[in-house]
Design a protein around this motif. Structure first.
Motif, short mmCIF file in Angstrom:
data_model
loop_
_atom_site.label_atom_id
_atom_site.label_comp_id
_atom_site.label_asym_id
_atom_site.label_seq_id
_atom_site.Cartn_x
_atom_site.Cartn_y
_atom_site.Cartn_z
N VAL A 25 -1.10 9.77 4.64
CA VAL A 25 -2.37 9.36 4.04
C VAL A 25 -2.12 8.23 3.05
N ASP A 26 -3.18 7.45 2.79
CA ASP A 26 -3.06 6.41 1.78
C ASP A 26 -3.49 6.96 0.43
N ARG A 27 -3.52 6.10 -0.58
CA ARG A 27 -3.81 6.56 -1.93
C ARG A 27 -5.24 7.10 -2.07
N MET A 46 0.84 -1.19 0.00
CA MET A 46 0.00 0.00 0.00
C MET A 46 0.89 1.25 0.00
N ASP A 47 0.69 2.11 -1.00
CA ASP A 47 1.44 3.35 -1.07
C ASP A 47 0.90 4.37 -0.07
N VAL A 48 1.82 5.11 0.55
CA VAL A 48 1.40 6.19 1.44
C VAL A 48 2.08 7.48 0.99
N PHE A 49 1.48 8.60 1.37
CA PHE A 49 1.98 9.92 1.02
C PHE A 49 2.11 10.73 2.30
N ILE A 50 3.19 11.47 2.39
CA ILE A 50 3.52 12.18 3.63
C ILE A 50 3.50 13.69 3.40
N GLY A 51 2.89 14.41 4.33
CA GLY A 51 2.96 15.86 4.34
C GLY A 51 3.70 16.33 5.57
N LEU A 52 4.68 17.21 5.38
CA LEU A 52 5.49 17.72 6.49
C LEU A 52 5.37 19.25 6.53
N ALA A 108 6.94 1.73 1.69
CA ALA A 108 5.59 2.02 1.20
C ALA A 108 5.42 3.50 0.87
N ILE A 109 6.41 4.32 1.20
CA ILE A 109 6.27 5.76 0.98
C ILE A 109 6.44 6.06 -0.51
N ALA A 110 5.36 6.53 -1.13
CA ALA A 110 5.43 6.90 -2.54
C ALA A 110 6.09 8.26 -2.70
N LEU A 111 5.74 9.19 -1.80
CA LEU A 111 6.32 10.54 -1.87
C LEU A 111 6.02 11.30 -0.59
N ASP A 117 -1.17 24.08 11.64
CA ASP A 117 -0.06 23.25 11.18
C ASP A 117 -0.53 21.85 10.83
N ARG A 118 -1.45 21.34 11.63
CA ARG A 118 -2.00 20.00 11.40
C ARG A 118 -2.71 19.93 10.04
N ASN A 119 -3.55 20.93 9.77
CA ASN A 119 -4.28 20.95 8.50
C ASN A 119 -3.35 21.18 7.32
N ASP A 120 -2.30 22.01 7.52
CA ASP A 120 -1.34 22.24 6.45
C ASP A 120 -0.59 20.95 6.10
N ALA A 121 -0.21 20.18 7.12
CA ALA A 121 0.45 18.89 6.87
C ALA A 121 -0.47 17.96 6.07
N ARG A 122 -1.74 17.96 6.44
CA ARG A 122 -2.72 17.14 5.71
C ARG A 122 -2.82 17.62 4.26
N GLY A 123 -2.86 18.94 4.08
CA GLY A 123 -2.93 19.50 2.73
C GLY A 123 -1.72 19.14 1.88
N ILE A 124 -0.55 19.20 2.47
CA ILE A 124 0.68 18.85 1.74
C ILE A 124 0.67 17.36 1.37
N ALA A 125 0.18 16.52 2.28
CA ALA A 125 0.06 15.10 1.96
C ALA A 125 -0.87 14.89 0.77
N ASP A 126 -1.98 15.64 0.74
CA ASP A 126 -2.90 15.52 -0.39
C ASP A 126 -2.27 16.04 -1.68
N MET A 127 -1.46 17.08 -1.58
CA MET A 127 -0.75 17.57 -2.77
C MET A 127 0.15 16.49 -3.34
N MET A 128 0.83 15.76 -2.47
CA MET A 128 1.70 14.67 -2.92
C MET A 128 0.86 13.56 -3.57
N ARG A 129 -0.26 13.25 -2.95
CA ARG A 129 -1.12 12.18 -3.44
C ARG A 129 -1.71 12.51 -4.81
N LEU A 130 -2.06 13.79 -5.00
CA LEU A 130 -2.69 14.22 -6.25
C LEU A 130 -1.68 14.65 -7.31
#
Length: 200
Positions: free
Chosen positions: A19-21, A1-7, A48-51, A94-107
């Motif tokens: 987050v997952d795919r 399972m690929d995962v995407f990380i936001g920092l 499992a880290i895609a990006l 900061d929490r929401n920004d990390a989530r947003g960055i993870a979504d940017m990586m996923r998309l």
């Protein structure tokens, strides 16, 4: 399972979102803004880290290099583009920004920025130090010029190598020991800055 990380990096703590795919959050929290703790945390998803994405900031090059060396695929993303994406979220934390960055990586919705090599970073640091020393030297020279003008002593246009000698000559001709005592410490500091700028 690929995962995407936001920092989302701040000086002391980095907010992390995994987050997952499909965009489901697998983990959210904070960790010290150091490569070691980040690598230890992300080891749980090793292989499992895609990006992973990190917003460009003063600490990002250092963290980017540490994560890359640990084998984690990470990109440094352009700040203004990231902010436009993150501004669509209702609450900025900061929490929401990390989530947003993870979504940017996923998309795949991000703009990567070039991360300088250690050699280029060292060169940039050296140039910045030299520029600061030269600027300090010029500021002292302008201060001395201004102080001497009050007494009618004009340095005029002169090469930097002759500046101290010209000031000393003017002070000698003016026979103002109090003024000389005030100016001489500035000349010594100026000379130190000049020597350091040449040695950098």
């Amino acid at each position: 399972m690929d995962v995407f990380i936001g920092l989302d990096v701040s000086l002391s703590k980095t907010s992390v979102c995994v987050v997952d795919r499909d965009g489901m959050v697998l983990w959210q929290g904070k960790v010290a803004s150091e490569p070691g703790p980040l690598i230890a945390l992300l080891a749980e998803w090793s292989g499992a880290i895609a990006l992973a994405g990190i917003e460009a900031c003063p600490l990002s090059e250092w963290l980017h290099r540490g994560l890359r060396e640990a084998g984690i695929p990470v990109v440094c993303i352009e700040v203004r583009h990231a902010q436009r994406f993150l501004s669509t979220r209702p609450v900025k934390t900061d929490r929401n920004d990390a989530r947003g960055i993870a979504d940017m990586m996923r998309l795949g919705h991000y703009r990567p920025v070039h991360v300088k090599s250690p050699a280029a970073q060292a060169m940039r640091t050296t140039l910045a130090v030299r520029m600061q020393l030269v600027a300090a030297q010029l500021q002292i020279e302008n201060t001395i010029r201004g102080l001497l003008k009050v007494y009618g002593l004009k340095i005029g246009a002169i090469h930097r190598n002759r500046f101290a000698a010209r000031v000393t000559d003017l002070l000698g001709m003016a026979s103002l020991p109090e003024l000389a005592a005030a100016i001489e410490p500035l000349l010594r500091i100026r000379e130190k800055h000049a020597r350091r700028a040449k040695s950098v």
